[in-house]
Design a protein around this motif. Sequence first.
Motif, PDB file in Angstrom:
ATOM      1  N   LEU A 137       0.849  -1.188   0.000  1.00 11.63           N
ATOM      2  CA  LEU A 137       0.000   0.000   0.000  1.00 11.63           C
ATOM      3  C   LEU A 137       0.886   1.240   0.000  1.00 11.63           C
ATOM      4  CD1 LEU A 137      -3.303   0.660   1.772  1.00 11.63           C
ATOM      5  CD2 LEU A 137      -1.492   2.353   2.036  1.00 11.63           C
ATOM      6  N   PHE A 138       0.880   1.947  -1.152  1.00  5.06           N
ATOM      7  CA  PHE A 138       1.655   3.181  -1.272  1.00  5.06           C
ATOM      8  C   PHE A 138       0.864   4.310  -0.609  1.00  5.06           C
ATOM      9  CE2 PHE A 138       3.818   1.974  -5.602  1.00  5.06           C
ATOM     10  CZ  PHE A 138       4.130   0.730  -5.087  1.00  5.06           C
ATOM     11  N   ASN A 139       1.437   4.911   0.397  1.00  5.40           N
ATOM     12  CA  ASN A 139       0.737   5.963   1.139  1.00  5.40           C
ATOM     13  C   ASN A 139       1.426   7.299   0.917  1.00  5.40           C
ATOM     14  OD1 ASN A 139      -0.720   7.519   2.899  1.00  5.40           O
ATOM     15  ND2 ASN A 139       0.005   6.519   4.762  1.00  5.40           N
ATOM     16  N   ASN A 140       0.796   8.151   0.091  1.00  8.59           N
ATOM     17  CA  ASN A 140       1.317   9.512  -0.087  1.00  8.59           C
ATOM     18  C   ASN A 140       0.410  10.560   0.551  1.00  8.59           C
ATOM     19  OD1 ASN A 140      -0.799   9.670  -1.920  1.00  8.59           O
ATOM     20  ND2 ASN A 140       0.527   9.490  -3.724  1.00  8.59           N
ATOM     21  N   GLU A 141      -0.609  10.090   1.274  1.00 11.08           N
ATOM     22  CA  GLU A 141      -1.524  10.957   2.026  1.00 11.08           C
ATOM     23  C   GLU A 141      -2.235  11.979   1.138  1.00 11.08           C
ATOM     24  OE1 GLU A 141       0.277  12.651   5.508  1.00 11.08           O
ATOM     25  OE2 GLU A 141       0.714  10.692   6.397  1.00 11.08           O
ATOM     26  N   ILE A 142      -2.519  11.592  -0.107  1.00 12.39           N
ATOM     27  CA  ILE A 142      -3.216  12.513  -1.014  1.00 12.39           C
ATOM     28  C   ILE A 142      -3.771  11.710  -2.188  1.00 12.39           C
ATOM     29  CG2 ILE A 142      -1.392  13.122  -2.684  1.00 12.39           C
ATOM     30  CD1 ILE A 142      -3.469  15.736  -0.770  1.00 12.39           C
ATOM     31  N   TYR A 143      -4.796  12.232  -2.859  1.00 11.32           N
ATOM     32  CA  TYR A 143      -5.229  11.661  -4.139  1.00 11.32           C
ATOM     33  C   TYR A 143      -4.428  12.355  -5.236  1.00 11.32           C
ATOM     34  CZ  TYR A 143      -9.374   9.164  -2.396  1.00 11.32           C
ATOM     35  OH  TYR A 143     -10.224   8.286  -1.778  1.00 11.32           O
ATOM     36  N   GLY A 144      -3.436  11.670  -5.777  1.00 13.52           N
ATOM     37  CA  GLY A 144      -2.578  12.277  -6.787  1.00 13.52           C
ATOM     38  C   GLY A 144      -3.157  12.216  -8.187  1.00 13.52           C
ATOM     39  N   LEU A 145      -3.696  11.054  -8.572  1.00 15.48           N
ATOM     40  CA  LEU A 145      -4.179  10.882  -9.943  1.00 15.48           C
ATOM     41  C   LEU A 145      -5.325  11.831 -10.265  1.00 15.48           C
ATOM     42  CD1 LEU A 145      -3.772   9.135 -12.504  1.00 15.48           C
ATOM     43  CD2 LEU A 145      -5.583   7.648 -11.647  1.00 15.48           C
ATOM     44  N   THR A 146      -6.168  12.113  -9.287  1.00 17.13           N
ATOM     45  CA  THR A 146      -7.310  13.009  -9.509  1.00 17.13           C
ATOM     46  C   THR A 146      -7.030  14.432  -9.040  1.00 17.13           C
ATOM     47  OG1 THR A 146      -8.265  12.074  -7.487  1.00 17.13           O
ATOM     48  CG2 THR A 146      -9.082  11.234  -9.583  1.00 17.13           C
ATOM     49  N   LYS A 147      -5.738  14.769  -8.991  1.00 19.46           N
ATOM     50  CA  LYS A 147      -5.263  16.155  -8.867  1.00 19.46           C
ATOM     51  C   LYS A 147      -5.354  16.761  -7.467  1.00 19.46           C
ATOM     52  CE  LYS A 147      -4.700  15.596 -13.222  1.00 19.46           C
ATOM     53  NZ  LYS A 147      -3.522  14.801 -13.602  1.00 19.46           N
ATOM     54  N   GLY A 148      -5.004  15.959  -6.457  1.00 16.57           N
ATOM     55  CA  GLY A 148      -4.672  16.544  -5.174  1.00 16.57           C
ATOM     56  C   GLY A 148      -5.749  16.698  -4.133  1.00 16.57           C
ATOM     57  N   GLN A 149      -6.841  15.958  -4.224  1.00 22.79           N
ATOM     58  CA  GLN A 149      -7.832  16.006  -3.139  1.00 22.79           C
ATOM     59  C   GLN A 149      -7.274  15.280  -1.905  1.00 22.79           C
ATOM     60  OE1 GLN A 149      -8.313  14.746  -6.155  1.00 22.79           O
ATOM     61  NE2 GLN A 149     -10.122  15.636  -7.123  1.00 22.79           N
ATOM     62  N   TYR A 150      -7.776  15.639  -0.728  1.00 21.29           N
ATOM     63  CA  TYR A 150      -7.287  14.936   0.468  1.00 21.29           C
ATOM     64  C   TYR A 150      -7.823  13.507   0.468  1.00 21.29           C
ATOM     65  CZ  TYR A 150     -11.782  15.612   2.954  1.00 21.29           C
ATOM     66  OH  TYR A 150     -13.098  15.580   3.344  1.00 21.29           O
ATOM     67  N   SER A 151      -7.035  12.599   1.019  1.00 22.13           N
ATOM     68  CA  SER A 151      -7.359  11.170   1.008  1.00 22.13           C
ATOM     69  C   SER A 151      -7.679  10.706   2.431  1.00 22.13           C
ATOM     70  CB  SER A 151      -6.172  10.372   0.453  1.00 22.13           C
ATOM     71  OG  SER A 151      -5.216  10.119   1.470  1.00 22.13           O
ATOM     72  N   GLY A 208      -5.709  19.395   8.678  1.00 17.42           N
ATOM     73  CA  GLY A 208      -5.135  20.654   8.224  1.00 17.42           C
ATOM     74  C   GLY A 208      -4.605  20.612   6.808  1.00 17.42           C
ATOM     75  N   THR A 209      -4.652  19.446   6.142  1.00 19.37           N
ATOM     76  CA  THR A 209      -4.165  19.337   4.763  1.00 19.37           C
ATOM     77  C   THR A 209      -5.009  20.208   3.835  1.00 19.37           C
ATOM     78  OG1 THR A 209      -3.345  17.076   5.089  1.00 19.37           O
ATOM     79  CG2 THR A 209      -3.785  17.765   2.823  1.00 19.37           C
ATOM     80  N   LYS A 210      -4.371  21.138   3.150  1.00 22.80           N
ATOM     81  CA  LYS A 210      -5.072  22.007   2.214  1.00 22.80           C
ATOM     82  C   LYS A 210      -5.049  21.377   0.827  1.00 22.80           C
ATOM     83  CE  LYS A 210      -4.377  26.323   4.724  1.00 22.80           C
ATOM     84  NZ  LYS A 210      -3.890  27.722   4.669  1.00 22.80           N
ATOM     85  N   SER A 211      -6.218  21.329   0.203  1.00 21.89           N
ATOM     86  CA  SER A 211      -6.348  20.690  -1.103  1.00 21.89           C
ATOM     87  C   SER A 211      -7.526  21.324  -1.830  1.00 21.89           C
ATOM     88  CB  SER A 211      -6.579  19.185  -0.918  1.00 21.89           C
ATOM     89  OG  SER A 211      -7.907  18.936  -0.498  1.00 21.89           O
ATOM     90  N   PRO A 212      -7.751  20.962  -3.106  1.00 21.72           N
ATOM     91  CA  PRO A 212      -8.906  21.508  -3.822  1.00 21.72           C
ATOM     92  C   PRO A 212     -10.239  21.224  -3.134  1.00 21.72           C
ATOM     93  CG  PRO A 212      -7.379  20.519  -5.374  1.00 21.72           C
ATOM     94  CD  PRO A 212      -6.886  20.177  -4.010  1.00 21.72           C
TER      95      PRO A 212
END
Length: 344
Positions: free
Chosen positions: A124-138, A144-148
Amino acid sequence: MNDMTPVQTTLKDWETDQEVRWCPGCGDYAILKAVQRTLPQLNADPAKTVFVSGIGCSSRFPYYMESYGFHTIHGRAPAFVTGIKLANPDLDVWMVTGDGDGMSIGGNHTMHILRRNVDVQILLFNNEIYGLTKGQYSPTSREGTKSPTSPAGSVDRPAQPCAFALGSGARFVARGFDVSKNLPEVLKAAHAHKGAAFVEIFQNCIVYNKDVFNDFAAPKGAEDQQLWLADGEPMLFAKGTKGLARDVENMTLKVVDVTDGDWEAAGVMVHDTKNRALAHMLVELPFGPYPMALGVIYDDPRPAYDAVVAEDLAKAREGKTPNLAALLAKGQTWTVDGTAQDPV
């Protein structure tokens, strides 16, 4: 594995002719190379190896491995993996997922493959973000994570993949990070475990969550914040100057100083990979006051699901001769004589 004849391969034998397409600097590149370096050391056979993924940046993985592979649907890789192992238990199956794919839409499926204990390696790759769909919080994004989707900062309490795995009944739980030189050893331990082996790999998303793990996973300078665990070895970190000891009063762990290498006098605990209560404490230690627990956290095998199913099927077949015609004719049947009659 049954009938897994050792073969000799090199890293090049596991590379495909496909262009590797992740963002420049993505941690996935380092994980890919770690896996490709490790498989030859396991005497793995590309003809008997399968990589399965769901949806997400990490799920491109099967395209880049010169073996069999399935790029499946969002969150459902565990269902495909279970079917593959039941159909052919001799295959060496690796499942690649991400914190969104495996902990959100696929959380239910991840839970069941762990509790069933299917004999696969789950990365399980954990980057703490939705990268493929352009940066929404996961599900694993920090408060406090700021995202779209959270411009003012996420208020969600993040999921902890290793705690989730233990709670789901996993018998092997480990952690590593993308650029760690120790990651191949973690992968080897996961492969040696018979049953579901869950490995959380912290992975730097250079575009949408850059350097979020630098406090403990930077390529250089973060070693003092890493507690690399080994069964039967004292839980030491910071070049052996600190360790973890029992906090008897609070029934938890505490950081202690180690003087002149005398870890026993400091009360430092020896790691026991079969101690489930200890594993729960290690995966939930708050980083900052404590180091990040890495390596094999828990490893206590039990019979794998696919092996038990195969044994049950073998017992069910004992003394029986396959007869498809008899099976089809069993119970209520009708015979159509084939002589059509014109309607009156």
